[in-house]
Design a protein around this motif. Structure first.
Motif, short mmCIF file in Angstrom:
data_model
loop_
_atom_site.label_atom_id
_atom_site.label_comp_id
_atom_site.label_asym_id
_atom_site.label_seq_id
_atom_site.Cartn_x
_atom_site.Cartn_y
_atom_site.Cartn_z
N PRO A 1 0.85 -1.19 -0.12
CA PRO A 1 0.02 -0.11 -0.04
C PRO A 1 0.96 1.30 0.02
N HIS A 2 2.28 1.35 0.64
CA HIS A 2 2.78 2.65 0.69
C HIS A 2 3.42 3.01 -0.72
N HIS A 3 3.54 1.84 -1.61
CA HIS A 3 3.70 2.31 -2.95
C HIS A 3 2.61 2.27 -3.91
N GLY A 4 1.23 2.26 -3.21
CA GLY A 4 0.24 2.20 -4.27
C GLY A 4 0.23 0.84 -5.21
N ILE A 5 0.48 -0.50 -4.60
CA ILE A 5 0.72 -1.51 -5.41
C ILE A 5 -0.47 -2.35 -4.78
N PHE A 6 -1.53 -2.69 -5.51
CA PHE A 6 -2.58 -3.52 -5.23
C PHE A 6 -2.78 -4.70 -6.27
N ARG A 7 -2.65 -5.86 -5.72
CA ARG A 7 -2.50 -7.02 -6.80
C ARG A 7 -3.81 -7.30 -7.46
N TRP A 8 -4.86 -7.10 -6.91
CA TRP A 8 -6.13 -7.27 -7.68
C TRP A 8 -6.14 -6.23 -8.88
N HIS A 9 -5.59 -5.15 -8.78
CA HIS A 9 -5.58 -4.07 -9.75
C HIS A 9 -4.63 -4.70 -10.85
N GLU A 10 -3.49 -5.19 -10.37
CA GLU A 10 -2.49 -5.74 -11.31
C GLU A 10 -2.88 -6.74 -12.21
N LEU A 11 -3.52 -7.67 -11.42
CA LEU A 11 -4.34 -8.72 -12.26
C LEU A 11 -5.41 -8.33 -13.28
N ALA A 12 -6.13 -7.48 -12.95
CA ALA A 12 -7.18 -6.96 -13.77
C ALA A 12 -6.49 -6.42 -14.95
N VAL A 13 -5.42 -5.46 -15.02
CA VAL A 13 -4.76 -4.81 -16.06
C VAL A 13 -4.15 -5.90 -16.87
N SER A 14 -3.35 -6.59 -16.14
CA SER A 14 -2.37 -7.72 -17.10
C SER A 14 -3.55 -8.50 -17.82
N ARG A 15 -4.62 -8.80 -17.63
CA ARG A 15 -5.68 -9.38 -18.32
C ARG A 15 -6.25 -8.49 -19.36
N ALA A 16 -6.32 -7.26 -19.03
CA ALA A 16 -6.79 -6.39 -20.26
C ALA A 16 -5.51 -6.36 -21.29
N ALA A 17 -4.15 -6.11 -20.71
CA ALA A 17 -3.13 -6.01 -21.71
C ALA A 17 -2.86 -7.20 -22.47
N HIS A 18 -3.18 -8.51 -21.86
CA HIS A 18 -3.35 -9.57 -22.90
C HIS A 18 -4.40 -9.44 -23.86
N ALA A 19 -5.51 -8.98 -23.64
CA ALA A 19 -6.40 -8.88 -24.38
C ALA A 19 -6.06 -7.94 -25.64
N VAL A 20 -5.35 -6.81 -25.57
CA VAL A 20 -4.84 -5.96 -26.54
C VAL A 20 -3.61 -6.46 -27.22
N GLY A 21 -2.96 -7.45 -26.70
CA GLY A 21 -1.96 -7.84 -27.24
C GLY A 21 -0.62 -7.59 -26.82
N LEU A 22 -0.68 -6.82 -25.73
CA LEU A 22 0.56 -6.07 -25.01
C LEU A 22 1.38 -6.90 -24.16
N SER A 23 0.62 -8.13 -23.56
CA SER A 23 1.06 -8.97 -22.41
C SER A 23 0.98 -10.48 -22.76
N PRO A 24 1.74 -11.10 -22.20
CA PRO A 24 1.42 -12.44 -22.18
C PRO A 24 0.21 -12.92 -21.41
N GLU A 25 -0.40 -14.02 -21.76
CA GLU A 25 -1.47 -14.70 -21.04
C GLU A 25 -1.53 -14.92 -19.67
#
Length: 291
Positions: free
Chosen positions: A52-76
């Motif tokens: 939290p002191h760095h503003g990192i929340f893994r639920w958000h990282e997971l949602a963004v990672s899935r969106a990034a894969h849908a766009v073709g930016l990141s692996p599945e």
């Protein structure tokens, strides 16, 4: 090497199709990364909890990672549970700062960032975080003082610089940014670029991503103009260049206080104190150029 606890946790994940072999991967300043081989192939496992002191929340990282894969930016993303992310392994290589500084790559990197800024949000559902480098500095300064950080003597000066830079910025554009554009977060696979590690992804200024890319990879001011032109696909106005230069300083300022906070709360074995000294030296040099 993975600790016994890490090895047990990884091998017991229900996603493997045979007994997995686990080996460490380098990189990661807020998480631990591992290469896992099973009968289905190779995979990357990231172990990390909220910071939290760095503003990192893994639920958000997971949602963004899935969106990034849908766009073709990141692996599945192949599997996820609290504290664990499993993704497909990319058969490629991590870029170096020298690679990123090569003007011949500016076009492909700029295209990658435009797609992140404009296409990724269409595949992202649920709440979105907001990233502001100036607010991040303010958020760090208070606990650093309270903890009597070794760098407390510089905080007044750095906070004053933060307020000045925020006043200097005229752009109000907002996009969905990556906000952590180290060379190590860019990979190349047979000529295709990938963008990985979405810990700090959030709505932010598109210029911040460009400035962050430039400072993290030591892109000089003259070459950075070519990077801006590649991103905007046209000559850039003087006001944009002024904001970009201010955000270069802001990027290093935020990184310096990030490093100070990480000295107090180390997430992984890493020399955060040396990293603080390095980023402060780069900040001072960038501020001299800005002035």
């Amino acid at each position: 090497m993975p600790t016994e606890e890490e090895r047990v946790r990884i091998t017991r994940l229900p996603c493997w199709r045979s007994r997995p072999e686990v080996s460490p991967l380098t990189g990661g300043m807020t998480n631990r990364n591992f290469l896992v081989q099973d009968v289905a192939g190779r995979h990357v496992v990231r172990l990390g909890h909220d910071v939290p002191h760095h503003g990192i929340f893994r639920w958000h990282e997971l949602a963004v990672s899935r969106a990034a894969h849908a766009v073709g930016l990141s692996p599945e993303i192949e599997y996820a549970e609290p504290g664990v992310l499993v993704m497909r392994y990319i058969e490629g290589r991590t870029l170096t700062p020298d690679d990123v500084r090569d003007p011949a790559r500016f076009g492909s990197i700029a295209d990658l960032l435009r797609r992140c800024h404009t296409e990724l949000p269409h595949h992202l559902s649920g709440p979105r975080l907001r990233f502001c480098p100036f607010q991040a500095v303010r958020n760090y300064a208070t606990p650093l003082r309270a903890a009597n950080s070794p760098w407390s003597g510089r905080l007044d000066e750095l906070e004053a610089l933060n307020e000045r830079l925020e006043r200097d910025i005229t752009s109000t554009a907002v996009a969905f940014g990556h906000n952590d554009l180290l060379a190590g977060n860019l990979m190349e696979d047979h000529g295709r670029l990938w963008l990985i590690d979405w810990d700090y992804a959030a709505e932010s200024s598109p210029l911040f991503d460009l400035a962050n890319l430039a400072t993290n990879n030591l892109i000089p001011s003259g070459a950075a103009t070519a990077l801006l032109e590649a991103y905007f696909q046209s000559p850039v106005e003087p006001a944009v260049i002024r904001d970009f230069r201010a955000l270069r300083v802001a990027s290093l300022l935020r990184e310096s206080l990030w490093a100070m906070m990480s000295e107090l709360h180390p997430a992984v074995p890493f020399d955060y104190a040396a990293y603080t000294r390095e980023t402060l030296e780069r900040l001072d040099a960038e501020m001299t150029r800005y002035d």
